[in-house]
Design an enzyme around this catalytic site. Structure first.
Site, PDB file in Angstrom:
ATOM      1  N   ASP A   1       0.810  -1.217   0.000  1.00 11.84           N
ATOM      2  CA  ASP A   1       0.000   0.000   0.000  1.00 11.84           C
ATOM      3  C   ASP A   1       0.845   1.270   0.000  1.00 11.84           C
ATOM      4  O   ASP A   1       0.317   2.358  -0.206  1.00 11.84           O
ATOM      5  CB  ASP A   1      -0.862   0.028   1.277  1.00 11.84           C
ATOM      6  CG  ASP A   1      -2.257  -0.512   1.059  1.00 11.84           C
ATOM      7  OD1 ASP A   1      -2.751  -0.424  -0.066  1.00 11.84           O
ATOM      8  OD2 ASP A   1      -2.840  -1.024   2.025  1.00 11.84           O
TER       9      ASP A   1
HETATM   10  C1  BGC Z   1       0.537   1.302   6.294  1.00 14.91           C
HETATM   11  C2  BGC Z   1       0.135   0.125   5.456  1.00 14.91           C
HETATM   12  C3  BGC Z   1      -1.350   0.132   5.261  1.00 14.91           C
HETATM   13  C4  BGC Z   1      -1.774   1.477   4.689  1.00 14.91           C
HETATM   14  C5  BGC Z   1      -3.241   1.591   4.411  1.00 14.91           C
HETATM   15  C6  BGC Z   1       0.002   2.584   5.711  1.00 14.91           C
HETATM   16  O1  BGC Z   1       0.312   3.655   6.538  1.00 14.91           O
HETATM   17  O2  BGC Z   1       1.928   1.367   6.395  1.00 14.91           O
HETATM   18  O3  BGC Z   1       0.583  -1.073   6.064  1.00 14.91           O
HETATM   19  O4  BGC Z   1      -1.706  -0.910   4.412  1.00 14.91           O
HETATM   20  O5  BGC Z   1      -1.391   2.512   5.558  1.00 14.91           O
HETATM   21  O6  BGC Z   1      -4.021   1.714   5.505  1.00 14.91           O
HETATM   22  C1  NOJ Z   2      -1.571  -3.700   5.495  1.00 13.84           C
HETATM   23  C2  NOJ Z   2      -2.758  -3.707   4.620  1.00 13.84           C
HETATM   24  O1  NOJ Z   2      -3.874  -4.140   5.359  1.00 13.84           O
HETATM   25  C3  NOJ Z   2      -2.572  -4.618   3.429  1.00 13.84           C
HETATM   26  O2  NOJ Z   2      -3.686  -4.518   2.588  1.00 13.84           O
HETATM   27  C4  NOJ Z   2      -1.307  -4.294   2.713  1.00 13.84           C
HETATM   28  O3  NOJ Z   2      -1.154  -5.218   1.676  1.00 13.84           O
HETATM   29  C5  NOJ Z   2      -0.118  -4.315   3.639  1.00 13.84           C
HETATM   30  N1  NOJ Z   2      -0.371  -3.452   4.760  1.00 13.84           N
HETATM   31  C6  NOJ Z   2       1.168  -3.884   2.958  1.00 13.84           C
HETATM   32  O4  NOJ Z   2       1.161  -2.533   2.673  1.00 13.84           O
END
Ligand code: BGC
Ligand code: NOJ
Length: 816
Positions: free
Chosen positions: A485
Site C-alpha cells: 500500500d
Molecule cells: C501502512 C500500510 C497500510 C496502509 C493503508 C500505511 O500507513 O503502512 O501497512 O496498508 O497505511 O491503511
Molecule cells: C496492510 C494492509 O492491510 C494490506 O492490505 C497491505 O497489503 C499491507 N499493509 C502492505 O502494505
C-alpha cells in the site's frame, strides 16, 4: 517458550500471562458470531456488534495513555483497600495474578489479602452477549465482608461521532434501570431499534449509570469515587457519559465462595414494539436474555458449548510433528488468528482503531486462504460479499463496512492488485469444498444496481481488467498501489495532509508492477485449473495464453541480473534494481514471480531466492527491501516516508516473508523454508523485552536491521501473516494440499524430521495422514498408501464413503 511474562499451556490451548505489566498490552478476542470484544490481559478493551465503527457498545478513548485503559472492570473493596483482579485500573499490588487467554475467552484471576476473584469473559455461541462469570473465594482465615463494583462505559454506537461530536453527544445520553439491569437507550427514541444492557445475575446493593457520579469529574479510573467511598450513588445519567455499574455486597466465611455473572448484551427489537408505554423501553428481549443466564449452571453450559465449538473447528486440522513451536501454532494459535482475521479483517485491534478501515478487499480475500477449511459456509458468504463490492470495470472498493457491506467511498478503489485476490480466494474455497455452485451465484457489480452477474463473471472481469491495463513493458499497471500500500508510484504527494493511498491521478499513468505480474501468473494458473476441473478446455487454454504472454514480459523486462525488479515508476525507471540508489532489491516481486512460475526453467527462481537470502534475510525475519530509503522520494510515495527499518520501509513485514517460504517449498528446500518459518514464529521468541508483542499471534511487522529498535514487533493480530503462515505450514511444509481431485501430499520439511502425522478433515472425511522420512530428505514422495492399498502418484483420491481414511506416505522419491 516460557518467559518472565508467561507461558503456553498447550493441553488447554491457553496462553498464561503471569504478570500484568507486560511489555505491551497482550490482547485476546471474545466472540465468534456477531458480538465481538477486544480483551487485554488487564481486562481492557471494548465490545461491538458486527461493526466496530457503526455499532460500538462500549467506549475506547483514542491514543490513550496508558494504551490499555478502559474495559471490563471489577473493583473489589475489602476494608479500606480497593483493587482489581486484572490489576488495572487501580494497579493496587496483587498477591496473585494470572490471565489465561483461550479460544474466544479470557480468564483473569487476581488475589489479595486472602480473597481471590476470578473473571471469565466470553460470548456464548449464537448469543449477542458477553458474559463475565465472576467467582469470589475467601481463602483466608477470617470472614470477609466485601463490596464489588462492576464498570463499563457505554459508547454512543457510532464510534467516530462518539469521540468527536461532543456538542451533541454530551446531551443525548439516556438510560433506564430495571432490577439489576442498566439499559443504555441513547438515541433509541428516534432511529435506533436496538439498545445495550449491562446486568448482574445476582441481587445488587446499588448501581450507577453516570460516569461523573461513579468516577468523578476530575478523576481517573484508578481513583474512581464510588469504589473509594464504598457506596454506589444510584445515579441516573442525563446526557454526558452513561456507564453501567453495579454494587454487589458479599459476606464470605473462610473457605466460602460465590459465583454469579455480569452480562453485557446487545438487543435488537425486530418485530417487538419499541416501547412498553410512552417513554419506557420494551425490555422483553433483554429480560429473556438475562433469564437465560440467571442460573450459574447455564453460564457453565454456555462456556462448555464455546469450548466444544472450538474443539470441533480445530479438529479440521491437527498435526503431530517434531517441532513444538510449529505444532502449537498450527494446532491452536495460528488457526485461531486465522479465525480472528477472517472475522475482523483489519478493522479493530490495538493498532486498527475500529473507526478507520473496515473489511479490506485484498486482505479479506487472503484471509480466506487460511480460513476456508475452518467454516467453509462463512468463507462462501464472505467471497460473495467481497465480489459484490467490485465495479463493472473490474476494480474494487478497497474496503467496505461490515455492517452495511457497502464499499467505502472515502478510500475508493484503483489498487490494481485487489481484483486478482478474488480469484485466489474463490479457487481455494472450491478446492476445499468441491462446491462449484458458488461460481454461478448471482452477485452483480457495485456500480450497476440490479445487475446479477455471477461470481465466475467477476473472476473473468478481474483477469480482463489486468489484461486491459498493461504498461509499456507489457506488465500490469499499478494504480494507487499493489499489495504494498505504500509503494505509491502515481502519487507524488508534497502535501502533508494528503492520504498517500488516495492522492494522485492514476488515470493515464504509466507505472507498472512486477509483483502484480507475478500475482497475475498465479491467478491465471488457478483459474485455468478451475476451468479444467469444470471441463472448459477452451477457457483454460485462453488463460494459458494470457499466462504465457505475461511470463514472457516478466522474463524479458523484469529480470535485473540477480533478482526480479519491483516495478517501473511513472517515468519508466526501474524500481528495485541494482542501479537504484536505495531500494535495490524487494521481497514481494521475488516471492510472487517465483510462486507464479517465473524463473522455473531458466534458474532465475533459485537465483532470486538466493539473492533474498544474501541481501534481505536476518535472524528476525526477511526485511522488505534493501537498502532502506533514507530520504523521501515523491515518485515512490509512502514507503519512503517511514524511518528506515520500520513498516514498508525495510521492516520485516511478516506477511510477505511467507511468500519466500513458499518459494523455497516449491524449490524443495525444506531446511531453508523451515528456518525462515521459525525466524518469524512468535512462539519461538525468548527476547520478549525486545519483541514486546504477544507471543501467541503474528505481528504485521518486526523492525528491521536499519531500525533504531530492531526485533521490535508492532501491529499484532490483524495481518495477512495469519492466513499465509497457515498456508505455508499446512500446505507448503507439511504438504497437505487441497485440490479438486483430492489431497495432494507434497511435503517440504527439514531433513532431520523422521516422521510426522496430520489429521485433516476434508469434504466431510477425516484423513489420518502419517508421513515417514527414512532417507532423511526434504521433499519428494516415494509411495502413498490409502487404507492399506498402494496408490499411484501423490494425490489421495476423494473418499468413496468411509468417514476415516488412513494414509501412509513415505518420502524419498520424486513425486511432488
Ligand atoms: C501502512 C500500510 C497500510 C496502509 C493503508 C500505511 O500507513 O503502512 O501497512 O496498508 O497505511 O491503511
Ligand atoms: C496492510 C494492509 O492491510 C494490506 O492490505 C497491505 O497489503 C499491507 N499493509 C502492505 O502494505
Amino acid at each position: 517458550m516460557s518467559t518472565p511474562y508467561g507461558r503456553f499451556d498447550d493441553p488447554r490451548r491457553e496462553y498464561v500471562v503471569t504478570r500484568p505489566d507486560t511489555p505491551l498490552p497482550w490482547l485476546n478476542y471474545l466472540g465468534q458470531d456477531d458480538l465481538f470484544g477486544l480483551c487485554t490481559n488487564t481486562a481492557g478493551g471494548y465490545t461491538f456488534w458486527r461493526d466496530a465503527k457503526l455499532r460500538r457498545l462500549t467506549r475506547y478513548r483514542y491514543n490513550n495513555a496508558p494504551y490499555d485503559l478502559g474495559g471490563r472492570y471489577v473493583y473489589v473493596r475489602d476494608g479500606e483497600t480497593v483493587w482489581n483482579p486484572g490489576w488495572k485500573p487501580t494497579k493496587t499490588p496483587l498477591d496473585g495474578y494470572e490471565c489465561r487467554h483461550g479460544l474466544g475467552y479470557t480468564r483473569i484471576a487476581g488475589s489479595k489479602d486472602g480473597v481471590e476473584v476470578e473473571l471469565l469473559f466470553f460470548v456464548p455461541p449464537g448469543e449477542n452477549a458477553e458474559v463475565w462469570r465472576t467467582t469470589v473465594r475467601n481463602r483466608g482465615e477470617q470472614p470477609k465482608d466485601l463490596t464489588l463494583f462492576s464498570f463499563v462505559e457505554f459508547c454512543f454506537y457510532e464510534a467516530l461521532n462518539d469521540m468527536s461530536n461532543f456538542q451533541r453527544t454530551y446531551s443525548i445520553g439516556e438510560v433506564e434501570v430495571e432490577g439489576s439491569a442498566v439499559y443504555h437507550t441513547t438515541e433509541y427514541r428516534e432511529r435506533r431499534d436496538h439498545y445495550a444492557l449491562f446486568a448482574c445475575t445476582r441481587e445488587i446493593a446499588g448501581f450507577d449509570t453516570s460516569r461523573d457520579a461513579f468516577v468523578g469529574v476530575h478523576n481517573g479510573l484508578h481513583e474512581a469515587d464510588v469504589p473509594l467511598s464504598g457506596t454506589a450513588t444510584n445515579s441516573i445519567a442525563h446526557g454526558w457519559n452513561p456507564i453501567g455499574s453495579h454494587q454487589v455486597d458479599l459476606h464470605l466465611d473462610p473457605g466460602a465462595s460465590e459465583t454469579f455473572a455480569f452480562v453485557l448484551a446487545y438487543v435488537e427489537q425486530g418485530e417487538q414494539p419499541k416501547f412498553e408505554r410512552p417513554g419506557v423501553v420494551d425490555k422483553t428481549h433483554g429480560r429473556a436474555l438475562l433469564e437465560r443466564y440467571r442460573d450459574p449452571g447455564a453460564v457453565d453450559d454456555a462456556f462448555a458449548a464455546l469450548q466444544s465449538w472450538w474443539a470441533d473447528i480445530l479438529s479440521a486440522f491437527q498435526v503431530d510433528c517434531p517441532d513444538e513451536d510449529a505444532q502449537r501454532m498450527a494446532n491452536t494459535w495460528n488457526q485461531y488468528q486465522c479465525m480472528v482475521t477472517f472475522n475482523l479483517s483489519r478493522s479493530a485491534s490495538f493498532y486498527e482503531s475500529g473507526i478507520g478501515r473496515g473489511m479490506g478487499f485484498r486482505d479479506s480475500n487472503q484471509d480466506i486462504l487460511g480460513f476456508a477449511h475452518l467454516v467453509p459456509q462463512r468463507a462462501r458468504q464472505r467471497i460473495l460479499d467481497l465480489a459484490a463490492t467490485q465495479l463493472a470495470d473490474g476494480t474494487c472498493y478497497h474496503q467496505y463496512q461490515p455492517l452495511t457491506r457497502q464499499g467505502n467511498a472515502d478510500i475508493g478503489g484503483d489498487f490494481y492488485d485487489d481484483h486478482l485476490w478474488l480469484v485466489l480466494s474463490t479457487c481455494a474455497y472450491v478446492k476445499e469444498t468441491g462446491d462449484t455452485s458458488i461460481l454461478r451465484e448471482p452477485v452483480g457489480y457495485a456500480d450497476t444496481p440490479g445487475s446479477g452477474e455471477d461470481l465466475l463473471h467477476h473472476l473473468e472481469t478481474s483477469i480482463a481488467y489486468t489484461l486491459s491495463h498493461l504498461g509499456e513493458h507489457g506488465l500490469p499497471l499499478i494504480g494507487h498501489a499493489d499489495w504494498n500500500d505504500c509503494l505509491n508510484l502515481n502519487c507524488f504527494s508534497t502535501e502533508p495532509n494528503e492520504s498517500f493511498q488516495t492522492a494522485g491521478d492514476v488515470q493515464g499513468s504509466r507505472a507498472e508492477s512486477v509483483m502484480i505480474a507475478g500475482l497475475f501468473l498465479y491467478a491465471c494458473c488457478d483459474l485455468a485449473g478451475l476451468y479444467r476441473h469444470l471441463g472448459s478446455r477452451d477457457d483454460a487454454a485462453r488463460l494459458d495464453d494470457a499466462y504465457d504472454d505475461m511470463l514472457a514480459a516478466v522474463e524479458e523486462h523484469a529480470w535485473d541480473g540477480d533478482w526480479y525488479l519491483r516495478a517501473f515508476d511513472a517515468a519508466g525507471t526501474p524500481v528495485g534494481s541494482s542501479a537504484s540508489e536505495e531500494g535495490q532489491i524487494f521481497i514481494e516481486s521475488q516471492g510472487w514471480c517465483v510462486l507464479g512460475g517465473a524463473g522455473r526453467s531458466n534458474g532465475r527462481a533459485r537465483r532470486a531466492l538466493d539473492s533474498v537470502h544474501e541481501r534481505l534475510a536476518t535472524e528476525h525475519g526477511i526485511v522488505l527491501h534493501q537498502p532502506a530509503y533514507t530520504r523521501y522520494h515523491p515518485e515512490l510515495g509512502e514507503i519512503t516516508s517511514y524511518p528506515p527499518g520500520v513498516k514498508e520501509n525495510a521492516g520485516i513485514f511478516c506477511h510477505n516473508n511467507t511468500w519466500i517460504h513458499l518459494g523455497w517449498c516449491l524449490l524443495g528446500d525444506g531446511d531453508r523454508a523451515f528456518e525462515y518459518y521459525r525466524s518469524i514464529c512468535p512462539s519461538t521468541r525468548s527476547d520478549v523485552e525486545t519483541y514486546r508483542a504477544e507471543p501467541y499471534v503474528y505481528a504485521q511487522m518486526i523492525a528491521g536491521r536499519d531500525a533504531a529498535t530492531p526485533g521490535e514487533a508492532k501491529n499484532s493480530w490483524l495481518t495477512g501473516t495469519a492466513a499465509w503462515t497457515f498456508v505455508t505450514l499446512a500446505q507448503g511444509i507439511l504438504g497437505i494440499k487441497p485440490e479438486y481431485a483430492g489431497l495432494r501430499i507434497d511435503p517440504c520439511i527439514p531433513k532431520d524430521w523422521r516422521s510426522y502425522s496430520v489429521t485433516r478433515r476434508f469434504r466431510g472425511v477425516t484423513y489420518e495422514i502419517r508421513v515417514s522420512n527414512p532417507a532423511g530428505v526434504c521433499s519428494g514422495v516415494r509411495s502413498l498408501t490409502v487404507d492399506g492399498t498402494p496408490v499411484a502418484g501423490n494425490v489421495v483420491p476423494l473418499s468413496g464413503g468411509s468417514d476415516t481414511v488412513v494414509v501412509d506416505v513415505v518420502l524419498g522419491g520424486d513425486l511432488r
